[in-house]
Motif scaffolding. Structure first.
Motif, mmCIF file in Angstrom:
data_model
loop_
_atom_site.group_PDB
_atom_site.id
_atom_site.type_symbol
_atom_site.label_atom_id
_atom_site.label_comp_id
_atom_site.label_asym_id
_atom_site.label_seq_id
_atom_site.Cartn_x
_atom_site.Cartn_y
_atom_site.Cartn_z
ATOM 1 N N VAL A 264 34.444 3.033 69.049
ATOM 2 C CA VAL A 264 34.419 4.368 68.432
ATOM 3 C C VAL A 264 35.492 5.264 69.043
ATOM 4 C CG1 VAL A 264 33.032 6.461 68.197
ATOM 5 C CG2 VAL A 264 32.005 4.238 67.738
ATOM 6 N N ALA B 24 38.855 6.772 67.174
ATOM 7 C CA ALA B 24 39.084 8.221 67.172
ATOM 8 C C ALA B 24 40.469 8.558 67.718
ATOM 9 C CB ALA B 24 37.995 8.919 67.987
ATOM 10 N N LEU C 266 37.515 13.221 60.967
ATOM 11 C CA LEU C 266 36.743 12.887 62.156
ATOM 12 C C LEU C 266 35.490 13.743 62.275
ATOM 13 C CD1 LEU C 266 39.275 12.162 65.043
ATOM 14 C CD2 LEU C 266 37.762 10.584 63.879
ATOM 15 N N VAL D 201 32.875 12.303 59.643
ATOM 16 C CA VAL D 201 32.374 10.978 60.015
ATOM 17 C C VAL D 201 31.538 11.057 61.288
ATOM 18 C CG1 VAL D 201 33.057 8.638 60.645
ATOM 19 C CG2 VAL D 201 34.298 9.841 58.865
ATOM 20 N N ALA D 202 31.956 11.883 62.247
ATOM 21 C CA ALA D 202 31.175 12.034 63.478
ATOM 22 C C ALA D 202 29.828 12.695 63.193
ATOM 23 C CB ALA D 202 31.967 12.856 64.500
ATOM 24 N N SER E 62 27.623 9.981 61.595
ATOM 25 C CA SER E 62 27.208 8.987 62.590
ATOM 26 C C SER E 62 26.212 9.575 63.583
ATOM 27 C CB SER E 62 28.435 8.449 63.333
ATOM 28 O OG SER E 62 29.359 7.877 62.425
ATOM 29 N N ALA F 279 25.088 3.562 64.148
ATOM 30 C CA ALA F 279 26.034 4.671 64.187
ATOM 31 C C ALA F 279 27.461 4.186 64.429
ATOM 32 C CB ALA F 279 25.620 5.669 65.265
ATOM 33 N N SER F 280 27.627 3.253 65.355
ATOM 34 C CA SER F 280 28.968 2.727 65.625
ATOM 35 C C SER F 280 29.517 1.953 64.436
ATOM 36 C CB SER F 280 28.938 1.826 66.862
ATOM 37 O OG SER F 280 28.459 2.522 67.990
ATOM 38 N N SER G 226 28.732 2.425 61.253
ATOM 39 C CA SER G 226 29.082 3.399 60.205
ATOM 40 C C SER G 226 30.404 4.084 60.509
ATOM 41 C CB SER G 226 27.965 4.433 60.065
ATOM 42 O OG SER G 226 26.737 3.822 59.760
ATOM 43 N N PHE G 227 30.579 4.503 61.767
ATOM 44 C CA PHE G 227 31.830 5.157 62.140
ATOM 45 C C PHE G 227 33.003 4.200 61.996
ATOM 46 C CE2 PHE G 227 35.095 6.661 64.989
ATOM 47 C CZ PHE G 227 35.066 8.048 64.833
ATOM 48 N N GLN H 209 35.950 5.040 59.249
ATOM 49 C CA GLN H 209 37.216 5.476 59.821
ATOM 50 C C GLN H 209 38.287 4.397 59.745
ATOM 51 O OE1 GLN H 209 37.313 8.591 60.461
ATOM 52 N NE2 GLN H 209 39.496 8.568 60.937
#
Length: 393
Positions: free
Chosen positions: A146, A150, A166, A169-170, A173, A237-238, A240-241, A245
């Motif tokens: 992640v 970023a 960002l 998306v953050a 997540s 969460a990771s 999805s990010f 991204q």
């Protein structure tokens, strides 16, 4: 005028002074019971807001005093409330137009960076690896990926693009992390074990752990954040990010023709077993070209409503909802009109529904260079680090 109508009854509570004496700037009130003390304070406040009247006030002087008091109250109450209430729908439309103005999943040719020169086939391999690694690695590798994505987004994308992407998306997540962290194993189990305690069975008690291990990490009321919840939440969460991204980075630094040619290179062996590869590639190419039209229609329709300067304060709730429904209907109507124009243009150029009878010109030539070799070496190093970290943890 509406404020004056509401304030006249309050102002009329003021007692008229005697005609022979000057009116004082304060109003002496007799002692009241405790239950009515609040009302007498309100009367004193309203009366003292007006200036002292002359000894024999005329009717015009009383009207001026009432108008001045009404203007003071109107300045404090109605205008502020109306200003806050009338800014809602227009503010939503401005946010929609501003969000659609940012290029999401669209090719950005400038500034040209290192990723622009990487072969699209290598980018597709990276996309596959970034989907698999967060699901198969430990928690340290997930958060490391992640952070890596970023930082890569900050380096590659323009400032107005990466700040917008960002942040969204953050936020998504983080919402997934909180919901799954407290929801995966958050509610305590209501089922009790039927095994009798160890004292009844004559078995010595199991000693407590001396290493400080705790299954429950945090408690929030009836919910609890456990190690199982942390594992599930960090993975989702990771993942999805990484998916959102990495796809955004690939589409931002690669043209639709390059992606179509790379996917054609990977799928061309499947053509021998009956897979409709030309139809898939043509559908992908049209979809990537159509994304820009969708964002343009969303933005232009929102700006068209904002430019008309609608007085939202004079509209009822149903009229406001009707405007938003018409806005959505207009977006779909314009999108379908664009799709019909594209189909007519393809038919006019001889397309009859069979992509195998037509040659697709990608207008690009793929070449393997130093940037592609370096990207593959970085990918192999990342996969080796992920497998080595699993052995350490």
């Amino acid at each position: 005028m509406a404020a004056a109508v509401h304030l006249r009854p309050l102002h009329s509570l003021a007692l008229r002074p005697p005609a022979a004496k000057a009116a004082p700037s304060w109003l002496p009130l007799p002692a009241k019971p405790r239950a009515r003390r609040r009302g007498s304070r309100l009367t004193l406040l309203v009366c003292s807001a007006s200036p002292p009247a002359p000894a024999a006030p005329s009717s015009s002087g009383g009207d001026n005093a009432a108008a001045s008091a009404a203007a003071r109250w109107a300045e404090w109450i109605p205008r502020a409330a109306a200003g806050r209430a009338g800014a809602g729908p227009e503010q939503v439309l401005r946010l929609i137009s501003g969000a659609a103005a940012t290029p999401v999943c669209q090719f950005v040719d400038k500034p040209r960076t290192f990723l622009h020169s990487v072969d699209p086939r290598v980018k597709l391999v990276w996309l596959l690896a970034l989907v698999v690694l967060p699901a198969r690695s430990n928690i340290y590798m997930r958060f490391g990926l992640v952070v890596f994505l970023a930082l890569l987004s900050v380096w590659v994308l323009p400032n107005h693009v990466w700040k917008d992407q960002l942040g969204r998306v953050a936020l998504l997540s983080g919402f997934i992390f909180i919901m799954l962290g407290f929801g995966a194993d958050g509610a305590p189990s209501l089922v009790q074990t039927r095994t009798p305690p160890s004292s009844v069975l004559g078995i010595p008690n199991i000693p407590c752990s001396t290493s400080g291990y705790s299954y429950t990490i945090m408690k929030l009321g009836p919910l609890q954040f456990t190690r199982k919840g942390l594992s599930v939440a960090s993975t989702s969460a990771s993942l999805s990010f990484a998916i959102f991204q990495s796809a955004s980075l690939c589409l931002t630094t690669t043209t639709p023709e390059q992606l179509a040619s790379a996917l054609w290179w990977f799928m061309i062996p499947l053509k021998h077993i009956g897979v409709a590869v030309p139809e898939i590639i043509l559908t992908l190419l049209l979809s990537l070209r159509f994304i820009n039209l969708v964002f343009d229609e969303v933005r232009n329709s929102a700006l068209a409503i904002v430019a008309r300067r609608i007085n939202w304060k004079k509209l009822t709730a149903m009229e406001t909802i009707d405007i938003f429904f018409n806005y959505i209907r207009r977006i779909f109507k314009n999108i379908f009109d664009h799709a019909e124009q594209i189909s007519k243009a393809m038919i006019a150029r001889g397309f009859r529904g069979d992509p195998s009878n037509h040659k697709i010109y990608f207008l690009t030539e793929s070449s393997f260079g130093f940037a592609d070799l370096f990207s593959l070496l970085c990918l192999f190093a990342l996969m080796g680090l992920a497998s080595y970290s699993d052995q350490l943890v």
